[in-house]
Design an enzyme around this catalytic site. Structure first.
Site, mmCIF file in Angstrom:
data_model
loop_
_atom_site.group_PDB
_atom_site.id
_atom_site.type_symbol
_atom_site.label_atom_id
_atom_site.label_comp_id
_atom_site.label_asym_id
_atom_site.label_seq_id
_atom_site.Cartn_x
_atom_site.Cartn_y
_atom_site.Cartn_z
ATOM 1 N N ASP A 70 0.966 -1.185 -0.119
ATOM 2 C CA ASP A 70 -0.130 -0.070 0.110
ATOM 3 C C ASP A 70 0.837 1.367 0.073
ATOM 4 O OD1 ASP A 70 -1.713 2.110 0.517
ATOM 5 O OD2 ASP A 70 -3.164 0.707 1.619
ATOM 6 N N GLU A 118 0.175 -4.678 -10.911
ATOM 7 C CA GLU A 118 1.078 -4.193 -11.940
ATOM 8 C C GLU A 118 0.261 -3.797 -13.124
ATOM 9 O OE1 GLU A 118 5.412 -5.419 -13.919
ATOM 10 O OE2 GLU A 118 4.555 -6.496 -12.319
#
Length: 231
Positions: free
Chosen positions: A137, A213
């Site tokens: 995060d 990603e």
């Protein structure tokens, strides 16, 4: 088991995560109930990798494995190695348990615990061949940056749990966090940056692209890999 796993909340302190009651599917809930006894580990119990896996093999820890698909894929591609994953969110844990059973893997075990507490209380010094922190995060708001996982104290703790020559590998799609991690990790005297220029590395083959990603790439974000070895 399911209620305990879903409701357990470690003692309060500044953490790198917030527990949210995310949506959990029936199959994930079933996995938590029926597969946790096979794959789950108790962070309050002594952790002996040789006893858990029935062999001595290089041991990798992935911190915050999300839905676990990357961890399961790595474990399948490296059957001579063993893996432990640390995650706090039940839906992701349930998803990984389903994936482990589907792939027939027995070289992965799972902790539901804060990674810092796991490193402090369960993992002996020098026990790990790799520590992986993929897309933590970013806590992008200024007032929340104190929650970021990768800090000088965390870097020292993680390095102490790596065997000499062991790898610490982090990846993020937030440039600001990448630069902070670079400064922090380059400042850890027991970690040696493996990039030729002492900055960011190419993605190693063992790290398959994650959904985070791919999402970041769709949004036009870059991805930064940081790879270090324990001196």
């Amino acid at each position: 088991m399911t209620d305990t796993l879903m409701n357990a909340d470690p003692p309060r302190r500044i953490r790198s995560f917030v527990l949210r009651q995310g949506r959990i599917t029936a199959s994930q809930k079933n996995a938590l109930e029926n597969l946790w006894p096979r794959y789950g580990l108790d962070p309050a119990a002594a952790f002996d990798p040789a006893a858990v896996f029935g062999r001595r093999a290089p041991l990798t820890l992935e911190i915050g494995f999300g839905n676990g698909e990357s961890l399961a894929a790595m474990a399948q591609s490296l059957p001579a190695e063993d893996f432990i994953g640390a995650e706090v969110h039940p839906p992701g844990i349930g998803h990984l348990l389903i994936e482990l059973e589907r792939r027939g893997l027995d070289n992965v075990r799972v902790f539901r615990v804060d990674a810092v507490e796991l490193l402090e209380n369960c993992i002996p010094e020098g026990a790990l061949a790799r520590i992986l922190v993929f897309f933590p995060d970013p806590w992008h708001k200024q007032r929340h940056k104190k929650r970021r996982l990768v800090s000088p104290a965390f870097a020292r703790l993680a390095a102490s749990r790596l065997a000499p020559g062991g790898v610490f590998h982090a990846a993020t799609d937030w440039e600001d966090y990448a630069m902070q991690m670079l400064e922090v990790l380059n400042g850890c005297e027991t970690l040696v940056n493996q990039a030729p220029d002492g900055r960011f590395s190419e993605r190693p083959a063992y790290r398959t692209p994650t959904k985070f990603e791919q999402r970041g790439q769709r949004l036009g974000h870059g991805v930064w890999d940081l790879v270090y070895r324990r001196s």
